[in-house]
Design an enzyme around this catalytic site. Structure first.
Site, PDB file in Angstrom:
ATOM      1  N   GLU A  47       0.883  -1.171   0.000  1.00  0.00           N
ATOM      2  CA  GLU A  47       0.000   0.000   0.000  1.00  0.00           C
ATOM      3  C   GLU A  47       0.909   1.206   0.000  1.00  0.00           C
ATOM      4  OE1 GLU A  47      -1.586   3.139   0.648  1.00  0.00           O
ATOM      5  OE2 GLU A  47      -1.814   2.533   2.742  1.00  0.00           O
ATOM      6  N   LEU A  48       0.949   1.900  -1.143  1.00  0.00           N
ATOM      7  CA  LEU A  48       1.983   2.914  -1.350  1.00  0.00           C
ATOM      8  C   LEU A  48       1.388   4.316  -1.371  1.00  0.00           C
ATOM      9  CD1 LEU A  48       3.983   0.854  -4.006  1.00  0.00           C
ATOM     10  CD2 LEU A  48       4.264   0.887  -1.519  1.00  0.00           C
ATOM     11  N   CYS A  94      -2.189   8.857   2.985  1.00  0.00           N
ATOM     12  CA  CYS A  94      -2.123   8.606   1.553  1.00  0.00           C
ATOM     13  C   CYS A  94      -3.428   8.937   0.845  1.00  0.00           C
ATOM     14  CB  CYS A  94      -1.726   7.154   1.295  1.00  0.00           C
ATOM     15  SG  CYS A  94      -2.693   5.974   2.244  1.00  0.00           S
ATOM     16  N   GLU A 103       2.834  13.726  -4.622  1.00  0.00           N
ATOM     17  CA  GLU A 103       2.247  13.543  -3.293  1.00  0.00           C
ATOM     18  C   GLU A 103       2.956  14.443  -2.289  1.00  0.00           C
ATOM     19  OE1 GLU A 103       1.080   9.901  -0.269  1.00  0.00           O
ATOM     20  OE2 GLU A 103       2.966   9.759  -1.373  1.00  0.00           O
TER      21      GLU A 103
END
Length: 491
Positions: free
Chosen positions: A259-260, A293, A387
């Protein structure tokens, strides 16, 4: 180590020992964690060395069968007790999150409540593990036989947890792994050693055997050594896309759940409830200082509502209280470190230099970044394309729905998106066309229920991080064929 260590959170420095081969230990080189708001050492943990990695992996391999032999009912009862204990220790755990990470108490209490829920969900999933009676007799060559499956534990799991939600994501990884019948090695984030140790200690206090869990502290070298260990059968990692790629390289031919990163977008259509959309985006854009995220980073607003939304959004953000994370009324505390806060400031300044308006924020006090609003940045600006993982929200106008969907899809990430509209046709087309793992309708991107599948596409990773779906990754299908023995009959 027990609950006494958690209660030591009021002390000057909280000890965060490792758990290796069934023993809590603080031996080895020490790493201090400096609280980003308090600006002093708040916790201390021993750094694992190569001999610790070897001891942990050997112990895990030697005890995997013992953990697998625990009945699902036994595993579920332990996890249910852990859920109860978590609720009892909510305030102490939230305080550790505030000390180590600058996370406001209200956010920390929310995370700890989710830990309790996650353990309860893991307990329920442990009770659901089963298999299938396959329709083998439906083909002539299978007639006269019976075939059955069950889900067997992989054996040794490795959980590498992030700093932004260290308690709940540890609960997901370790809880689901134990529910599946594995023994787990946890590699804690260097920024959150004490909360990681406290969650592991809580599980042991609830009855989890020390054969089922070990805890190591350290940096990327420790993680890489654990990933490469041949004893490890499955790895669950949450973190950046670049580190995820390094995990995959080190792991080789192992099962991976990654899970990035994310650069989450929320779309506000022309039929949206503007006050509600502005309130939700303000509340969820700066939760945990935007260090999520799925935090709201980009808000695309239909041009007909753009001015109204920006005005309402600014008003809502100004109401957020910024300051001491140990103050129960604080909404926005500090970021994980000064470097993270400076990223918010510098990216906002660069966007302004390229023509955007910095409506609010754009400054920091140490590791505390003021909630920042960047209005109408260039589509190629860093705050749009990369991000930021920080206390900044970019607000952009759009004219055409298909074009805004394309803009949302243009980047390298695809984790989750939000959509404010009453138009069912738009909802269906967005669900179909947005390249994300999840869509939140009439909510922002920053919404998660821990018992639903969660994960992304593209550079946001693969696999789904939720107990039911993680158990599929933590187990493998084992088939048995009974030749000449058929429950279907012989004819």
């Amino acid at each position: 180590m027990s609950e006494d260590t958690v209660r030591a959170a009021s002390a000057d420095v909280v000890a965060a020992p490792a758990l290796i081969a069934g023993t809590w230990t603080s031996e080895g080189p020490q790493r201090d964690r400096i609280g980003p708001y308090l600006r002093r050492v708040v916790s201390r943990a021993p750094e694992a060395g190569p001999e610790d990695v070897r001891a942990a992996t050997a112990f895990a391999a030697a005890n995997a069968a013992k953990v697998a032999a625990l009945s699902p009912a036994t595993r579920a009862e332990i996890l249910d007790r852990a859920a109860t204990v978590t609720v009892e220790r909510r305030d102490e755990l939230a305080r550790l999150l505030a000390l180590e990470l600058g996370k406001p108490l209200k956010d920390g209490r929310g995370e700890v409540a989710r830990v309790a829920d996650t353990f309860a969900v893991c307990a329920a999933e442990a009770r659901r593990i089963g298999g299938e009676n396959l329709p083998v007799a439906g083909w002539p060559r299978g007639a006269g036989n019976t075939a059955l499956t069950f889900r067997a534990p992989v054996g040794v799991a490795l959980a590498i947890t992030p700093f932004n939600a260290p308690a709940n994501l540890l609960a997901h990884k370790l809880g689901a792994s134990f529910a599946a019948g594995n023994t787990t090695i946890v590699k804690a984030p260097p920024q959150a050693p004490a909360i990681s140790a406290a969650v592991v200690a809580l599980l042991i206090d609830a009855g989890m055997p020390t054969t089922a869990v070990q805890l190591l502290h350290g940096g990327g070298d420790v993680g890489a050594a654990l990933c490469a260990a041949e004893e490890v059968g499955v790895i669950s990692f949450t973190g950046s896309a670049s580190t995820g790629a390094a995990v995959a390289r080190a792991a080789g031919a192992k099962r991976l759940v990654l899970e990035l990163g994310g650069n989450a977008a929320t779309i506000v259509c022309e039929d949206a409830d503007v006050p509600r959309a502005a309130s939700v985006c303000a509340r969820t854009g700066y939760t945990n200082s935007g260090q999520s995220c799925i935090s709201v980073q980009r808000v695309y607003v239909h041009r007909s509502l753009f001015g109204e939304f920006v005005e309402a959004f600014e008003r809502e953000v100004r109401e957020l209280k910024v300051g001491d994370p140990l103050d129960p009324t604080t909404d926005v505390g500090s970021m994980v470190d000064d470097e993270a806060a400076e990223r918010v400031v510098s990216w906002a300044a660069k966007a302004a230099a390229d023509g955007a308006r910095v409506l609010l924020g754009g400054v920091r006090d140490g590791a505390t970044a003021a909630p920042t609003i960047v209005v109408d940045p260039d589509p190629g600006a860093l705050v749009v394309t990369q991000e930021i993982f920080g206390a900044l929200v970019a607000v952009l106008p759009y004219d055409d729905f298909d074009e805004v969907v394309a803009a949302c899809n243009a980047g390298r990430y695809g984790l989750q998106a939000g959509l404010f509209t009453r138009d069912i046709g738009r909802i269906i087309s967005a669900w179909r066309d947005l390249q994300v793992g999840g869509l939140i309708v009439n909510g922002s991107s920053n919404h998660r229920l821990d018992h639903l599948p969660f994960g992304g596409v593209k550079d946001s990773g693969f696999g789904r991080e939720s107990p039911r779906w993680m158990i599929d990754d933590y187990t493998y299908v084992k088939t048995m064929t009974l030749r000449g023995m058929s429950i279907w009959g012989e004819g």
